[in-house]
Enzyme design. Structure first.
Site, PDB file in Angstrom:
ATOM      1  N   LEU A 121     -48.695  37.354   6.160  1.00  0.00           N
ATOM      2  CA  LEU A 121     -48.790  36.169   5.314  1.00  0.00           C
ATOM      3  C   LEU A 121     -50.253  36.070   4.465  1.00  0.00           C
ATOM      4  O   LEU A 121     -50.142  35.908   3.276  1.00  0.00           O
ATOM      5  CB  LEU A 121     -48.462  34.794   6.058  1.00  0.00           C
ATOM      6  CG  LEU A 121     -47.064  34.596   6.665  1.00  0.00           C
ATOM      7  CD1 LEU A 121     -47.180  33.338   7.444  1.00  0.00           C
ATOM      8  CD2 LEU A 121     -46.204  34.548   5.270  1.00  0.00           C
ATOM      9  N   ARG A 150     -49.189  23.215  23.233  1.00  0.00           N
ATOM     10  CA  ARG A 150     -48.708  24.483  23.939  1.00  0.00           C
ATOM     11  C   ARG A 150     -49.459  24.742  25.186  1.00  0.00           C
ATOM     12  O   ARG A 150     -49.072  25.054  26.098  1.00  0.00           O
ATOM     13  CB  ARG A 150     -49.161  25.471  22.868  1.00  0.00           C
ATOM     14  CG  ARG A 150     -48.038  25.846  21.756  1.00  0.00           C
ATOM     15  CD  ARG A 150     -48.317  26.772  21.020  1.00  0.00           C
ATOM     16  NE  ARG A 150     -47.070  26.697  19.880  1.00  0.00           N
ATOM     17  CZ  ARG A 150     -47.297  27.493  18.657  1.00  0.00           C
ATOM     18  NH1 ARG A 150     -48.114  28.431  18.566  1.00  0.00           N
ATOM     19  NH2 ARG A 150     -46.116  27.421  18.043  1.00  0.00           N
ATOM     20  N   GLU A 209     -55.089  34.986  10.835  1.00  0.00           N
ATOM     21  CA  GLU A 209     -55.459  34.897  12.376  1.00  0.00           C
ATOM     22  C   GLU A 209     -56.502  35.690  12.603  1.00  0.00           C
ATOM     23  O   GLU A 209     -57.450  35.655  13.410  1.00  0.00           O
ATOM     24  CB  GLU A 209     -54.099  35.515  13.213  1.00  0.00           C
ATOM     25  CG  GLU A 209     -54.166  35.346  14.740  1.00  0.00           C
ATOM     26  CD  GLU A 209     -53.098  35.777  15.434  1.00  0.00           C
ATOM     27  OE1 GLU A 209     -52.102  36.394  14.711  1.00  0.00           O
ATOM     28  OE2 GLU A 209     -53.270  35.844  16.704  1.00  0.00           O
ATOM     29  N   LEU A 227     -48.757  29.714  10.051  1.00  0.00           N
ATOM     30  CA  LEU A 227     -48.180  30.068   8.919  1.00  0.00           C
ATOM     31  C   LEU A 227     -48.868  29.428   7.823  1.00  0.00           C
ATOM     32  O   LEU A 227     -48.924  30.110   6.761  1.00  0.00           O
ATOM     33  CB  LEU A 227     -46.626  29.904   8.787  1.00  0.00           C
ATOM     34  CG  LEU A 227     -45.867  30.540  10.101  1.00  0.00           C
ATOM     35  CD1 LEU A 227     -44.268  30.221   9.618  1.00  0.00           C
ATOM     36  CD2 LEU A 227     -45.988  32.020  10.032  1.00  0.00           C
TER      37      LEU A 227
END
Lengths: 646, 250, 222
Positions: A52, A339, A434, A450
């Protein structure tokens, strides 16, 4: 001057603009020097990686008029691992009218990152998030729609507003194909040149600035030099250091690691994210772990038996003997806790002997209630492809019996240190997506990767790169410069050395051994003893590697064993820095859970007084301890508090 | 389980290739097909031999990198699978498995079972995009897309670009890959301005790249791991016909 | 006119031509079958060939018949020539084949054999046209000529094999032609597929029945 450091103060200037946080980016864009449109084509930009961040940056830069060369290790730029992201992309559109705003997205991201991210970067991310959705829709990304034709939103792990846009369970794929198509349009227009099956093996630094890369042509083995005015690293994270992760087989850390060794600071390597909803490990042959989008947690309920070592089938365990542990411990967020919290709790119940499946390292994710409430059709529409994927891999039908899931290494919040302009400590070397450390602090929220990749590529780097090019004095450099030959020589020597060892063990064996060591001691839970053990074991493993590894064939051919061997050698170095960082950070925050630092209830306990900083490591040479630089984090807008999802 | 593999080995594009036989021993039925080859390769590496080269990456069926023809079927015997999500439980102990690369003039072999699929990128560059410069988009909800169109577009957009349609087609035609992209963009309002240009440019290149022609054998549809339908090819033909008849060139 | 040339030689363009001319040939089959059915018309004054001969002689005496025949020949020629061109490209598109082939379930006997049934039909066409059009024909007594050509097991078997090929050819060809023209819709495609199959069965069945009748049952009659 924003950063305090022990050695080279200039390197750590985060370059955060002055003024109120809402105005920083606007002001900065005005302050950045512009480049005459006619001059832009004189600048060659090298973009490494086509996920991306890379694809969007290449497209946007070429649209501005720069000459762009793009490199990817895959056979096609469309295959970068961004493609595997499932759940969605966040934006502060507030289409559902549920009180979302740029400010709330900013707040949630800083809080979700456990107060270890830079406020200014995160605010900017939230600010540009809406433009990303607009642009992706314009590019033809088939986002989910309501019957009236407007965009559909859903809520996603850790958020109490519905701000996630999605394209079935293939959002990453659709966004990547959008960026890829924009880039291919530029290929047709002549602004972008794609070099597929090329692995960047070294950065070329001339006069202290990044001026080129050396790539290995993976088909012929030939080393190829490319010169440019700036290098954009968009090569993703280092999650594969764990061997088993949700990353693709070829995702690797070599590009960022070699830039680190060339002088780029590596920030917060210990911030690794373990994703709670993955398909559990089934055997030693396992080569990767498959993630199931955490959107599943919207309608699935996570539970384990109350009884230890309960061998019964899930259907035979009555409601009263089930422990819906997330709902029990976190009544307000329930199954939607962030998470790190979800992962840690799964580990706790498994360590407690209440895990399920053949290995005991799994928990149930049960859709029975939702199927009853919503019907099979709704569930199929929402999760059909995920259920299908689960069935493909496990040969079990999640419509009939609960899924088994377990956490797996997934994403790395740490990465190359960058300033507000996304430039690393090597001038001219930028890190996007990232590959950098900047926006997620110690933990990334779902559907934010994203957003960050595309924000960096479409809307941030194209501006800040111009600012760099406009102010830097860049002499003409081409590949006949001796620095290229020198770097090529060093790479060739390294590859020849790997090929000449001719030991008895495969690169993968070492990788597996390293991964297990890290997963056990530097995974979801970390303590000093375990980390010290790693710190002793890794250098030994590395030494053995360079004596015992077997790499067949030659460099001058398509040689996948050599590719892998070269990457594993880097993991054996990077892992040591990861462990060292984890050891030095004696607090728990986000994905970094130090068992010594927890609340009485077993939750992560931060130590803001001592650790509210970015830990950026400088490579000090082979065999020397890396040097830690600290960039203090100031929280002017979001006051740190103990995260609570009760 | 124990298996016999017959794998296409070819040193490089210029060399001749042949099937070679390997034994795969003690394979768990829960291992994936690629993990089975990994095991064989680990053994080969330990012996200092050249491991079997094959393309693979995500191993969860979304990147489209893996590309093996297993016993004559692209991506193997399971419907709607990529070979990376094919598991050994679908084979029997003692099976002989033939593994070959995608075969097409447009996909030259690089080594063993690795082929060059850059032709698919060139097809995309010919028109598989919407020309919208970064920054010039209107608000996302200013473009209303009927849900049905969005769903159909998504069905087509699910293509992973693996090229199995080409590998499976008796004519090595790339129609399904091409049609998936043309369909996706033709179904969306955003794709309308370049509709004619796109279909003409993309279909023209398919001939130049050396792909065959569609004769509706439907092997592509039966092989496609993402279940993309040949209705998309019909739509492509419709687009093509309308574009050819209505555009103003001469 | 550059666009027309490009259009006609493009991959889809060629398939459109094959489909369009195939459609014309289907029309021709209908007309041909209609004419043949006169073979079974009731006898007039003890002459079973009365209606058929009347039909044939009327048709052949029309001023346009030569043009029509030439046109028909052209249609056949285009359909065949373009198909061969397309097929040659298809073979060229895979210079090295698979050592093992297994179909995934898309192919049918009729789709896989279209090119071969086409070749059979081409051979049939040559034999049939030579026999029916260019041989001495008993001076206007076409009915007798037809029977003469059809009578006997070898002729009947030859005709039956060729009509089976026609059935296979059409059962793939009709629905494929519709798709080539972009006619595809969840509602109508299943109907088109069934109609295509029905057309193939009716054509192959009717012509086949004539072959059976001519080969074994009508023989010996004047």
């Amino acid at each position: 001057m924003n950063g305090a450091s022990t050695k080279d103060p200039i390197k750590m200037n985060a370059a955060i603009p002055d003024g109120p946080i809402q105005e920083k980016w606007d002001k900065h864009r005005f302050d950045l020097k512009l480049i005459n449109p006619a001059n832009k084509r004189k600048y060659e930009i090298l973009v490494v990686g086509t996920g991306l961040a890379g694809a969007s940056a290449a497209a946007a830069l070429s649209e501005l008029g720069y000459k762009v060369k793009v490199f990817c290790i895959q056979d096609s730029p469309r295959r970068a691992h961004s493609i595997a992201a499932q759940g969605g992309i966040n934006a502060a559109k507030n289409y559902p009218n549920d009180s979302d705003s740029v400010w709330r997205l900013f707040y949630d991201t800083v809080k979700g990152g456990d107060y270890r991210a830079r406020e200014a970067n995160v605010y900017r991310l939230a600010q540009v998030s809406n433009a990303i959705i607009d642009h992706c829709v314009a590019l033809g990304v088939p986002f989910a729609r309501e019957y009236g034709g407007t965009l559909s939103n859903r809520s996603f792990g850790g958020a109490q507003v519905s701000r996630t846009f999605y394209a079935r369970g293939q959002t990453g794929q659709q966004l990547l194909l959008g960026a890829y198509s924009a880039m291919m349009r530029q290929v047709a227009a002549g602004g972008v040149e794609v070099f597929a099956r090329r692995e960047m093996v070294e950065l070329v630094v001339i006069d202290g600035r990044a001026r080129g890369v050396v790539c290995r042509n993976l088909v012929t083995g030939k080393l190829e030099s490319y010169a440019g005015h700036a290098v954009l690293l968009c090569t993703g994270g280092y999650g594969n250091v764990f061997y088993l992760s949700t990353n693709a087989i070829n995702s690797n850390a070599s590009a960022i690691w070699r830039c680190h060794k060339k002088g780029a600071l590596f920030a917060n390597p210990c911030y690794t994210q373990i994703h709670p909803t993955c398909i559990p490990v089934s055997g030693d042959y396992q080569s990767k772990l498959t993630l199931m989008s955490e959107s599943l947690r919207n309608d699935g309920r996570i539970w384990v038996p109350k009884k230890k070592l309960d061998g019964r089938k899930p259907s035979e365990i009555p409601e009263g003997e089930r422990d819906y542990f997330l709902e029990r411990k976190y009544p307000s967020f329930g199954n939607l806790v962030p998470r790190d919290v979800a992962s840690r709790n799964a580990k706790q119940v498994a360590d407690d002997g209440r895990g399920v499946g053949s290995t005991g390292f799994a928990v149930y994710l049960d859709f029975a209630d939702s199927l009853k409430r919503l019907g099979v059709d709704v569930i199929r529409e929402r999760y059909g492809n995920l259920f299908e994927m689960y069935e493909h891999i496990t040969s079990e039908d999640p419509y009939q019996s609960p899924m088994r899931i377990y956490p797996a290494a997934h994403y790395t919040m740490g990465g190359l240190w960058v300033d507000y302009n996304l430039m690393t400590s090597i001038p001219g070397l930028f890190a996007l997506g990232e590959a950098n450390f900047s926006d997620h602090g110690a933990n990334r929220l779902g559907a934010s990767a994203l957003m960050q990749g595309l924000a960096d590529g479409y809307f941030i780097a194209p501006y800040t790169l111009g600012g760099y090019l406009g102010t830097a004095r860049l002499d003409k450099v081409d590949t006949i410069h001796p620095a290229f030959a020198e770097v090529e020589g060093a790479v060739r020597e390294r590859l020849q050395k790997l090929l000449s060892i001719k030991g008895k063990r495969t690169p993968s064996e070492f990788h597996r051994e390293l991964g297990k060591l890290l997963w056990d001691n530097c995974g979801m839970g970390r303590n000093e003893a375990g980390l010290m053990k790693c710190l002793a074991a890794i250098p030994q493993m590395r030494e053995r590697y360079w004596k015992e590894v077997m790499v067949p064939g030659t460099n001058e051919e398509f040689n996948q064993a050599l590719e892998r061997a070269d990457r594993v050698a880097d993991y054996l170095e990077l892992s040591e820095l990861l462990v060292r960082d984890a050891l030095h950070r004696k607090e728990s925050c986000g994905g970094h859970f130090r068992e010594e630092s927890q609340t009485e209830e077993g939750e992560a306990k931060r130590d803001d007084a001592n650790f509210s900083y970015v830990g950026a490591w400088e490579f000090a040479g082979a065999g020397r301890d890396p040097v830690l630089h600290k960039e203090p984090l100031a929280f002017e807008y979001v006051k740190p508090s103990q995260r609570s999802y009760k | 389980m124990n298996l016999t593999l017959k794998v296409w080995r070819q040193k490089d594009g210029a060399s001749r290739g042949a099937l070679e036989t390997y034994a795969a021993r003690d394979i768990s039925p829960d291992a994936s097909f690629l993990e089975m080859i990994d095991i064989v390769n680990e053994e080969l590496i330990r012996e200092g031999k050249d491991p079997i080269a094959f393309d693979n990456d995500c191993r969860e069926g979304i990147c489209g990198t893996c590309s093996l023809v297993v016993n004559g079927r692209a991506h193997g015997p399971q419907r709607n699978h990529t070979v990376c999500t094919l598991h050994m439980r679908h084979f029997k102990d003692g099976d002989v498995i033939v593994v070959e690369p995608w075969r097409s003039r447009a996909f030259p072999v690089i080594k063993d079972c690795v082929v060059d699929r850059a032709a698919l990128d060139r097809l995309t560059a010919a028109g598989g995009y919407i020309s919208v410069p970064t920054g010039s988009a209107v608000d996302a909800n200013a473009i209303l897309v009927p849900r049905d169109s969005a769903e159909k577009a998504m069905d087509a957009a699910a293509c992973i670009g693996c090229g199995a349609c080409v590998a499976a087609c008796p004519n090595a035609s790339v129609s399904l890959f091409l049609a998936a992209k043309i369909s996706q963009l033709a179904l969306l309002p955003q794709g309308q301005p370049e509709r004619e240009r796109r279909v003409k440019a993309m279909t023209a290149l398919m001939k130049a790249e050396g792909f065959g022609n569609c004769s509706w054998e439907r092997e592509c549809e039966a092989t496609c791991p993402k279940d993309i339908k040949i209705a998309n090819i019909s739509r492509m033909n419709r687009e093509f016909l309308l574009a050819a008849l209505s555009s103003a060139e001469h | 006119m550059n666009w027309l040339c490009e259009f006609m030689t493009s991959s889809i363009g060629k398939k459109l031509e094959v489909a369009l001319f195939g459609f014309f040939l289907c029309m021709f089959l209908v007309v041909h079958l209609g004419g043949n059915l006169f073979l079974w018309a009731p006898a007039v004054g003890g002459d079973p060939g009365h209606w058929f001969n009347l039909y044939a002689n009327t048709l052949e005496s029309q001023f346009f018949i030569t043009f029509a025949e030439l046109g028909l020949a052209a249609v056949f020629l285009v359909h065949i020539a373009v198909t061969l061109w397309v097929q040659w490209e298809n073979w060229k598109a895979r210079p090295i084949g698979y050592t093992t082939t297994a179909w995934a379930g898309g192919r049918t006997i009729s789709s896989a054999s279209t090119i071969y049934t086409g070749v059979i039909l081409l051979i049939f066409l040559i034999v049939h046209v030579r026999a029916m059009r260019f041989e001495e024909r008993f001076g206007g007594q076409l009915y007798s000529h037809v029977l003469h050509e059809l009578t006997g097991t070898p002729a009947a078997v030859f005709y039956l094999v060729c009509m089976a090929a026609l059935g296979l050819h059409l059962s793939h060809g009709v629905q494929a032609a519709a798709r080539t023209f972009g006619i595809d819709h969840p509602k109508f495609t299943p109907i088109i597929e069934k109609l295509g199959l029905a057309f193939a069965i009716v054509m192959a069945g009717s012509f086949g029945a004539i072959a059976v009748w001519g080969g074994w049952f009508a023989g010996g009659k004047p």
